[in-house]
Enzyme design. Sequence first.
Site, PDB file in Angstrom:
ATOM      1  N   ARG A   1       0.836  -1.212   0.000  1.00 40.46           N
ATOM      2  CA  ARG A   1       0.000   0.000   0.000  1.00 40.46           C
ATOM      3  C   ARG A   1       0.866   1.255   0.000  1.00 40.46           C
ATOM      4  O   ARG A   1       0.524   2.267  -0.606  1.00 40.46           O
ATOM      5  CB  ARG A   1      -0.940  -0.016   1.187  1.00 40.46           C
TER       6      ARG A   1
ATOM      7  N   ASP B   1     -16.543   8.153   7.776  1.00 40.66           N
ATOM      8  CA  ASP B   1     -15.285   7.437   7.576  1.00 40.66           C
ATOM      9  C   ASP B   1     -14.151   8.446   7.647  1.00 40.66           C
ATOM     10  O   ASP B   1     -14.362   9.630   7.385  1.00 40.66           O
ATOM     11  CB  ASP B   1     -15.276   6.718   6.218  1.00 40.66           C
TER      12      ASP B   1
END
Lengths: 293, 128
Positions: free
Chosen positions: A45, A154
């Site tokens: 990532r 979020d």
Amino acid sequence: MSPALQDGTLSTDLSRAEFERVAAIARSEAGLNLSPGKRPMISSRLAQRLRATGHADFKSYLAFLETAESQEERRKLVNVLTTNVSSFFREAHHFRTLETDVLPPLIERARAGGRVRIWSAGCSAGQEPYSIAMAILSAFPDADRHDIRILASDIDEIVLETARRGRYAGKQLQEVDLALRQQFFTDEGEELAAGDGLKALISFRRLNLVGDWPIKGPFDVIFCRNVVIYFDAATQAALWPRFHSLLVPGGVLFVGHSERLDARSARAFVSAGVTTWKRLAGPLPPHPEEGSR
Amino acid sequence: MALRDQLRVLVVDDMATSRGLITQALDALGIANVATASDGTSALASMAARPVHLVISDYNMPEMDGLKLLQAIRANPATQKTGFLLITGRADATIIDQGRGLGMNNYLKKPFTPDDIKGAIEAVFGRL
């Protein structure tokens, strides 16, 4: 050894020391707990961010991250670290409990003019709040004309934007009952788009669970699933009381299948099924700050 | 201002040593605004004169036990939303169930540490 990229210009080899530095940043930025076992995942990532920012290796990228000007990049880093897979009606038993036990009295209340609030905390790309909205509308088709709403939050602005758009590849909705899909989504070629009926029930907002919560509540239901597993134990233990104090007495908290309330917080809840917790029925004590304002 | 600076607490226990221990523990947590009462009747009188946010009461007291006190607090509109934390002995599962039914907000099992008290309060009000 970890593979270097084919062109040889980027190395995806993250040393232990570098991993520790990333972990320290993730902890201070968002209370995330990156266990060493996740190093390969973190490595790949991070490599995305390396490419995006044009840094040649982790060393220079990390040096940049530790400067004062990199606030924006640190936020993006947290985004890629927390992005996780989600699906509609994930952990179906929660939705069965929602439909059979939790929603009926709430819908009655909304019909009678009362207020009902549900929070999808850590809503990722929107599958969870849209699933909740489908459950509500299936039982209560004119919900949008009553005071029943879902807050979907979020930390990751990118997934939140996806959630707001509400467009999903058809295969993501394969598991969803055909009747529901046809009723609530419109077919737009490759994609299915969430209809206005669903969207009318949901407000999407960015919120860092570890920071301040600019929300009043109280909530009747909170979904916070597969989010706290990214947090260290102390951060988790501090989070449950905050959810508790925002739930109405008898309100329900759904947590992920691998998540547990610590022993202290569990006392203030009653187990109401698999990873399902009901706040003790005692009244919501007014928070001292309410009195002083 | 932090929650601990604002929170007003009433400690109810017929044993002076227990009251002292709990008050000390609260003090260590930075909660200085603490009143005490040695029985249910004087607890109710104290709350009427000076409302509190939270009552921490022992279950085992003569005359009015912790559950009867809880019942009286919930029955009075002026105090019915006051937080209530019940302290019980180890094997009191039925008392805990009764307390749940009557609307306690949390409970503590003896013996407990100051950290347990902190956790029990935070589970009701959020971070101190």
